[in-house]
Design a protein around this motif. Structure first.
Motif, short mmCIF file in Angstrom:
data_model
loop_
_atom_site.label_atom_id
_atom_site.label_comp_id
_atom_site.label_asym_id
_atom_site.label_seq_id
_atom_site.Cartn_x
_atom_site.Cartn_y
_atom_site.Cartn_z
N PRO A 1 52.42 16.11 32.11
CA PRO A 1 50.74 14.65 32.93
C PRO A 1 51.39 14.58 34.07
O PRO A 1 53.09 13.73 34.17
N ASN A 2 51.09 13.67 35.18
CA ASN A 2 50.88 13.25 36.32
C ASN A 2 51.04 11.94 36.45
O ASN A 2 52.45 11.06 37.22
N TRP A 3 51.05 11.29 35.03
CA TRP A 3 50.87 9.76 34.84
C TRP A 3 52.64 9.50 34.06
O TRP A 3 52.61 8.51 33.51
N ALA A 4 53.00 10.20 33.79
CA ALA A 4 53.74 10.16 32.69
C ALA A 4 55.45 10.10 32.96
O ALA A 4 56.44 9.17 32.31
N GLY A 5 55.81 10.67 34.04
CA GLY A 5 57.35 9.94 34.52
C GLY A 5 57.20 8.71 34.80
O GLY A 5 58.45 7.73 34.83
N VAL B 1 45.57 13.43 28.81
CA VAL B 1 46.47 14.77 28.02
C VAL B 1 47.91 14.38 27.50
O VAL B 1 48.15 14.31 29.49
N PHE B 2 47.94 14.43 26.69
CA PHE B 2 50.44 14.75 26.63
C PHE B 2 50.28 16.43 26.57
O PHE B 2 48.87 17.04 25.84
N GLY B 3 50.87 16.72 27.09
CA GLY B 3 51.86 17.86 26.93
C GLY B 3 52.71 18.29 27.94
O GLY B 3 53.58 17.54 28.20
N ARG B 4 52.73 19.47 28.17
CA ARG B 4 54.68 20.17 29.40
C ARG B 4 53.33 21.60 28.69
O ARG B 4 53.35 22.32 28.01
N ALA B 5 53.57 22.22 30.41
CA ALA B 5 53.62 23.41 30.25
C ALA B 5 55.10 24.09 30.88
O ALA B 5 54.38 23.84 32.71
N VAL C 1 36.60 28.80 34.61
CA VAL C 1 37.91 27.73 34.92
C VAL C 1 37.42 26.96 35.38
O VAL C 1 38.70 27.53 35.60
N TYR C 2 37.06 25.32 35.75
CA TYR C 2 37.77 24.48 36.98
C TYR C 2 37.86 23.46 36.21
O TYR C 2 37.97 23.01 36.00
N GLY C 3 39.82 23.45 37.06
CA GLY C 3 40.77 22.41 36.10
C GLY C 3 41.60 22.05 37.32
O GLY C 3 42.88 21.45 36.68
N THR C 4 40.99 22.09 38.79
CA THR C 4 41.48 20.79 39.42
C THR C 4 42.31 19.72 39.86
O THR C 4 41.31 19.05 38.62
N ARG C 5 42.73 18.84 39.32
CA ARG C 5 42.48 17.72 39.38
C ARG C 5 42.44 17.28 40.93
O ARG C 5 42.90 17.07 41.72
N VAL D 1 40.68 28.77 37.53
CA VAL D 1 40.84 27.92 39.38
C VAL D 1 42.03 26.57 38.29
O VAL D 1 41.50 25.73 38.12
N GLY D 2 42.93 26.60 39.24
CA GLY D 2 44.32 25.48 38.88
C GLY D 2 45.11 26.07 37.49
O GLY D 2 44.68 25.24 36.70
N GLY D 3 45.03 27.79 37.36
CA GLY D 3 45.20 27.89 36.04
C GLY D 3 47.18 27.94 35.89
O GLY D 3 47.81 28.17 34.89
N THR D 4 47.49 27.62 36.94
CA THR D 4 49.05 27.26 36.56
C THR D 4 49.54 25.60 36.22
O THR D 4 50.33 25.52 36.29
N GLY D 5 48.62 24.53 36.02
CA GLY D 5 48.83 23.58 36.03
C GLY D 5 48.43 23.25 34.41
O GLY D 5 48.96 24.18 33.78
#
Length: 307
Positions: free
Chosen positions: A168-172, A159-163, A63-67, A6-10
């Protein structure tokens, strides 16, 4: 095994899906909007147990991964809104998973639950609606899943990274600040940090092991000076990072909390008590031993035009 993400494209979900497939598992993804890589379009925040059961049937784990954005400001009280986003959907999802016969689950949680265990005197759940909901979420997921469906709660820091185009929503804001000519001024204290890849490893290991429990995940512990300094280096504008006086941080945040209260508005992390978190070292032990540098470069190393 067959795993539903769940949230598999985040940001994190994409890494989890890739690693599950790399290890030979069949994966289906769920998201609220249609896009490449989404197998099922469903708003899990409003879906009922009856809506979710056919989605989960035939799978071994979820796996539940929404935010949610814990910093946004909403009319008070904010707790019912955050509960409807963080707690209630998780309870319904894992109730449906138990009814569908799943045997393992993972919830991507927050490292605030880890620090609440370590520092109960901070009364984090009383002071911050977001943390209260994360604590409720961790309890509710186990109640909903029952004893036959072990759920591992991963307690995640920055959490750092890119997909793809996901960052990350705070990166900008940090990226723009580090690239600007503005001085870099931060509080004392610091935070744990992890790469999306390390979180994926922890999630897939937990699914394969079906061991349940609370698992904090971190690759590095960084002071705010170290973190912003490394971001400035990654964007190509290295310069000194200076510490703000702790008293000034407390006064500014308490004033922000008072203004919110006067306007009858709230954010998930209460500014009136936020200084206690920012000025402390929210570190995690033990660390994974993996380098954070590659994911930091992924997050901040690209040019603004490439974002």
């Amino acid at each position: 095994m067959r795993i539903l993400v769940v949230g598999g494209t985040g940001l994190i979900g994409t890494h989890v899906v890739d690693l599950l497939r790399e290890r030979g598992h069949a994966v289906a993804t769920v998201a609220r909007t249609a896009r490449t890589g989404v197998d099922h379009v469903l708003d899990v925040e409003t879906a009922s147990v009856e809506d979710l059961r056919p989605l989960l049937t035939g799978h071994d784990g979820v796996v539940y991964g929404t935010r949610v954005d814990e910093q946004r400001v909403l009319p008070a009280p904010i707790h019912p809104v955050l509960r409807s986003e963080l707690v209630d959907p998780v309870a319904r999802m894992f109730t449906a998973a138990r009814h569908a016969g799943l045997t393992r689950g993972v919830l991507l949680g927050s490292y605030y639950t880890y620090h609440d265990r370590l520092r109960p005197e901070w009364r984090l759940g009383e002071r911050h609606a977001y943390i209260r909901c994360r604590l409720e979420q961790a309890r509710q997921v186990r109640t909903a899943a029952g004893t036959d469906l072990p759920v591992t709660v991963l307690e995640l820091p920055f959490v750092f990274g890119r997909a793809g185009d996901r960052l990350p929503n705070w990166a900008g804001p940090l990226d723009r600040w580090a690239r600007s000519a503005a001085p870099l001024l931060v509080p004392v204290g610091g935070t744990a940090a992890a790469s999306a890849g390390s979180v994926a490893v922890a999630a897939v290991d937990a699914i394969e092991g079906a061991y349940g429990g609370d698992v904090p995940v971190a690759d590095a512990n960084l002071t705010w000076v170290e973190m912003l300094g490394r971001i400035a280096e990654a964007v190509g504008r290295p310069r000194p990072v200076r510490r703000l006086p702790a008293g000034a941080v407390r006064v500014a945040l308490r004033a922000g909390g008072a203004l919110q209260a006067l306007a009858r508005r709230e954010s998930g992390l209460n500014p009136a008590h936020l200084a206690d978190l920012l000025l402390d070292e929210l570190f995690i032990e033990p660390l994974t031993g993996r380098s954070l540098e590659p994911s930091l470069q992924e997050t901040f190393g690209a040019s603004p035009a490439g974002r």
